[in-house]
Design a protein around this motif. Sequence first.
Motif, PDB file in Angstrom:
ATOM      1  N   ALA A 215      -2.604  -8.486   7.250  1.00 14.48           N
ATOM      2  CA  ALA A 215      -2.510  -7.025   7.244  1.00 14.48           C
ATOM      3  C   ALA A 215      -3.596  -6.328   8.049  1.00 14.48           C
ATOM      4  CB  ALA A 215      -2.549  -6.502   5.807  1.00 14.48           C
ATOM      5  N   ASP A 216      -4.623  -7.058   8.478  1.00 13.27           N
ATOM      6  CA  ASP A 216      -5.762  -6.398   9.108  1.00 13.27           C
ATOM      7  C   ASP A 216      -5.395  -5.606  10.356  1.00 13.27           C
ATOM      8  OD1 ASP A 216      -7.485  -7.214   7.183  1.00 13.27           O
ATOM      9  OD2 ASP A 216      -8.314  -8.893   8.307  1.00 13.27           O
ATOM     10  N   SER A 217      -4.388  -6.047  11.092  1.00 14.33           N
ATOM     11  CA  SER A 217      -3.999  -5.338  12.321  1.00 14.33           C
ATOM     12  C   SER A 217      -3.406  -3.965  12.031  1.00 14.33           C
ATOM     13  CB  SER A 217      -2.989  -6.170  13.118  1.00 14.33           C
ATOM     14  OG  SER A 217      -1.799  -6.372  12.377  1.00 14.33           O
ATOM     15  N   TYR A 218      -3.057  -3.707  10.775  1.00 17.94           N
ATOM     16  CA  TYR A 218      -2.460  -2.420  10.399  1.00 17.94           C
ATOM     17  C   TYR A 218      -3.489  -1.391   9.941  1.00 17.94           C
ATOM     18  CZ  TYR A 218       2.008  -4.855  10.631  1.00 17.94           C
ATOM     19  OH  TYR A 218       3.103  -5.559  11.078  1.00 17.94           O
ATOM     20  N   ARG A 219      -4.756  -1.723   9.972  1.00 18.57           N
ATOM     21  CA  ARG A 219      -5.788  -0.795   9.520  1.00 18.57           C
ATOM     22  C   ARG A 219      -5.962   0.403  10.455  1.00 18.57           C
ATOM     23  NH1 ARG A 219      -9.619  -2.508   5.652  1.00 18.57           N
ATOM     24  NH2 ARG A 219      -9.213  -4.598   4.855  1.00 18.57           N
ATOM     25  N   THR A 220      -5.577   0.244  11.720  1.00 20.87           N
ATOM     26  CA  THR A 220      -5.779   1.312  12.703  1.00 20.87           C
ATOM     27  C   THR A 220      -5.126   2.617  12.247  1.00 20.87           C
ATOM     28  OG1 THR A 220      -5.802  -0.308  14.495  1.00 20.87           O
ATOM     29  CG2 THR A 220      -5.430   2.000  15.104  1.00 20.87           C
ATOM     30  N   GLY A 221      -5.903   3.677  12.248  1.00 18.62           N
ATOM     31  CA  GLY A 221      -5.397   4.992  11.864  1.00 18.62           C
ATOM     32  C   GLY A 221      -5.540   5.311  10.392  1.00 18.62           C
ATOM     33  N   TRP A 222      -5.943   4.298   9.584  1.00 24.60           N
ATOM     34  CA  TRP A 222      -6.015   4.502   8.130  1.00 24.60           C
ATOM     35  C   TRP A 222      -7.449   4.264   7.657  1.00 24.60           C
ATOM     36  CZ3 TRP A 222      -1.786   6.815   6.705  1.00 24.60           C
ATOM     37  CH2 TRP A 222      -0.601   6.560   7.404  1.00 24.60           C
ATOM     38  N   PRO A 223      -8.219   5.318   7.451  1.00 29.12           N
ATOM     39  CA  PRO A 223      -9.601   5.161   6.996  1.00 29.12           C
ATOM     40  C   PRO A 223      -9.707   4.443   5.651  1.00 29.12           C
ATOM     41  CG  PRO A 223      -9.108   7.475   7.501  1.00 29.12           C
ATOM     42  CD  PRO A 223      -7.841   6.722   7.633  1.00 29.12           C
ATOM     43  N   LEU A 224      -8.698   4.617   4.802  1.00 30.32           N
ATOM     44  CA  LEU A 224      -8.667   3.942   3.506  1.00 30.32           C
ATOM     45  C   LEU A 224      -7.484   2.980   3.502  1.00 30.32           C
ATOM     46  CD1 LEU A 224      -9.412   7.044   1.295  1.00 30.32           C
ATOM     47  CD2 LEU A 224     -10.983   5.207   1.889  1.00 30.32           C
ATOM     48  N   PHE A 225      -7.731   1.752   3.083  1.00 30.00           N
ATOM     49  CA  PHE A 225      -6.739   0.701   3.287  1.00 30.00           C
ATOM     50  C   PHE A 225      -6.942  -0.363   2.215  1.00 30.00           C
ATOM     51  CE2 PHE A 225      -5.191  -3.199   5.300  1.00 30.00           C
ATOM     52  CZ  PHE A 225      -4.080  -2.777   6.014  1.00 30.00           C
ATOM     53  N   THR A 226      -5.853  -0.798   1.594  1.00 34.30           N
ATOM     54  CA  THR A 226      -5.951  -1.857   0.594  1.00 34.30           C
ATOM     55  C   THR A 226      -4.666  -2.673   0.621  1.00 34.30           C
ATOM     56  OG1 THR A 226      -6.595  -2.308  -1.703  1.00 34.30           O
ATOM     57  CG2 THR A 226      -4.950  -0.584  -1.356  1.00 34.30           C
ATOM     58  N   GLN A 227      -4.714  -3.856   0.027  1.00 33.96           N
ATOM     59  CA  GLN A 227      -3.553  -4.739   0.035  1.00 33.96           C
ATOM     60  C   GLN A 227      -3.519  -5.579  -1.232  1.00 33.96           C
ATOM     61  OE1 GLN A 227      -4.018  -7.926   3.084  1.00 33.96           O
ATOM     62  NE2 GLN A 227      -5.953  -6.908   3.570  1.00 33.96           N
ATOM     63  N   VAL A 228      -2.324  -5.989  -1.621  1.00 30.43           N
ATOM     64  CA  VAL A 228      -2.135  -6.819  -2.811  1.00 30.43           C
ATOM     65  C   VAL A 228      -0.923  -7.711  -2.582  1.00 30.43           C
ATOM     66  CG1 VAL A 228      -0.769  -4.997  -3.928  1.00 30.43           C
ATOM     67  CG2 VAL A 228      -1.768  -6.803  -5.322  1.00 30.43           C
ATOM     68  N   GLU A 229      -1.017  -8.918  -3.077  1.00 26.50           N
ATOM     69  CA  GLU A 229       0.074  -9.880  -2.917  1.00 26.50           C
ATOM     70  C   GLU A 229       0.905  -9.932  -4.197  1.00 26.50           C
ATOM     71  OE1 GLU A 229       0.325 -14.677  -2.153  1.00 26.50           O
ATOM     72  OE2 GLU A 229      -1.353 -13.576  -1.241  1.00 26.50           O
ATOM     73  N   LEU A 230       2.232  -9.924  -4.046  1.00 29.38           N
ATOM     74  CA  LEU A 230       3.141 -10.081  -5.174  1.00 29.38           C
ATOM     75  C   LEU A 230       3.531 -11.550  -5.246  1.00 29.38           C
ATOM     76  CD1 LEU A 230       5.534  -7.050  -4.544  1.00 29.38           C
ATOM     77  CD2 LEU A 230       3.485  -7.107  -5.977  1.00 29.38           C
ATOM     78  N   ALA A 231       3.213 -12.224  -6.344  1.00 27.42           N
ATOM     79  CA  ALA A 231       3.427 -13.669  -6.393  1.00 27.42           C
ATOM     80  C   ALA A 231       3.754 -14.132  -7.806  1.00 27.42           C
ATOM     81  CB  ALA A 231       2.176 -14.398  -5.895  1.00 27.42           C
ATOM     82  N   ASP A 232       4.386 -15.309  -7.884  1.00 25.38           N
ATOM     83  CA  ASP A 232       4.626 -15.913  -9.192  1.00 25.38           C
ATOM     84  C   ASP A 232       4.299 -17.407  -9.170  1.00 25.38           C
ATOM     85  OD1 ASP A 232       6.683 -16.914  -7.673  1.00 25.38           O
ATOM     86  OD2 ASP A 232       8.294 -16.236  -8.989  1.00 25.38           O
ATOM     87  N   SER A 233       3.608 -17.851  -8.118  1.00 26.94           N
ATOM     88  CA  SER A 233       3.239 -19.260  -7.988  1.00 26.94           C
ATOM     89  C   SER A 233       2.082 -19.378  -7.007  1.00 26.94           C
ATOM     90  CB  SER A 233       4.431 -20.076  -7.485  1.00 26.94           C
ATOM     91  OG  SER A 233       4.709 -19.759  -6.123  1.00 26.94           O
ATOM     92  N   ASP A 234       1.725 -20.614  -6.667  1.00 27.97           N
ATOM     93  CA  ASP A 234       0.664 -20.828  -5.695  1.00 27.97           C
ATOM     94  C   ASP A 234       1.113 -20.497  -4.274  1.00 27.97           C
ATOM     95  OD1 ASP A 234      -1.084 -21.653  -7.648  1.00 27.97           O
ATOM     96  OD2 ASP A 234      -0.600 -23.781  -7.413  1.00 27.97           O
ATOM     97  N   GLU A 235       2.412 -20.367  -4.067  1.00 34.96           N
ATOM     98  CA  GLU A 235       2.925 -20.037  -2.744  1.00 34.96           C
ATOM     99  C   GLU A 235       2.612 -18.582  -2.393  1.00 34.96           C
ATOM    100  OE1 GLU A 235       4.350 -22.210  -0.612  1.00 34.96           O
ATOM    101  OE2 GLU A 235       3.807 -23.699  -2.144  1.00 34.96           O
TER     102      GLU A 235
END
Length: 298
Positions: free
Chosen positions: A157-177
Amino acid sequence: MSSEAIAQIKRELLVRHLEAWAPAALHRARRVIYVHGYADATADAAMRVLAEQSDLVRGRELTMLAIGDDLGEIGPRLSAIAGQSGAGAGLAVHTIPGATEKMLPVGLKAVGAQRVPLLGFLDAANAHEPPAPATVAALAAGKPAEVLLILPPGSGADSYRTGWPLFTQVELADSDEPGELLVFGATGGKSLESFKEALWAVDEFAGVRYRDPGDPDRHLIDISLTPHPGPLRRELLAYLERTGSRTVTELRTFALTETVYRAADATRVLHTLVDAGTVAREPSHGRLGGDVVISVQA
């Protein structure tokens, strides 16, 4: 991974965030724009939230822009929901058929999205290819602007930070994958706080949990109003070891912008770290206010 459970999480998160964003945006400005890219059935749920703002819309303009490859059935449904809302001409729907990647900048120009409150929702998890960073950055033309972007498992997701002074991310998961990556960008701090509140308020579906992309241990976190603090504890300590001492305010900001957690979660973790003697504080006594300096014990 249960695709239906993931879809329900994303739908509820969008609805909760829209329910907070729409009335606040309408109080702030005469014109407000919501953009729904890669439009599918989720657009119906978004339109219903906007239709509930009929009392606030009077005398203002609330526009939904829906873009997608197949709007044959979606477009008329959205128009019907808007028509039944009682908001009259104040609530408008514009549909643009075609690839979101290509048509999003065109649509933003067509609806005059410059310098008005704007929220974009782009679920690209099943797209042929993720949107270009420049396409997502185009949404930052709003004032203030927010984007909720969903990327396929394994994406960065790091390439999407441009233009966004505030930026966060979270993964939706139910296993180690790896799971789908949920990215939120904003140009205002209150927007990020609101998103984080919605993130932890959604109902857990079929064992879907969150993973903090910054957690080296890839710990799965149950969705809860009081989330497990383990990953945040590790990330705060690692941050202090990298950077030296930091104020409580700086650590709260780090948690809000660089982890899946809220600023209030950081305060709770810092209290436990201080009580356990894992970190030192200066001054050593008194309230754990924002100007208190925290450092790792030697």
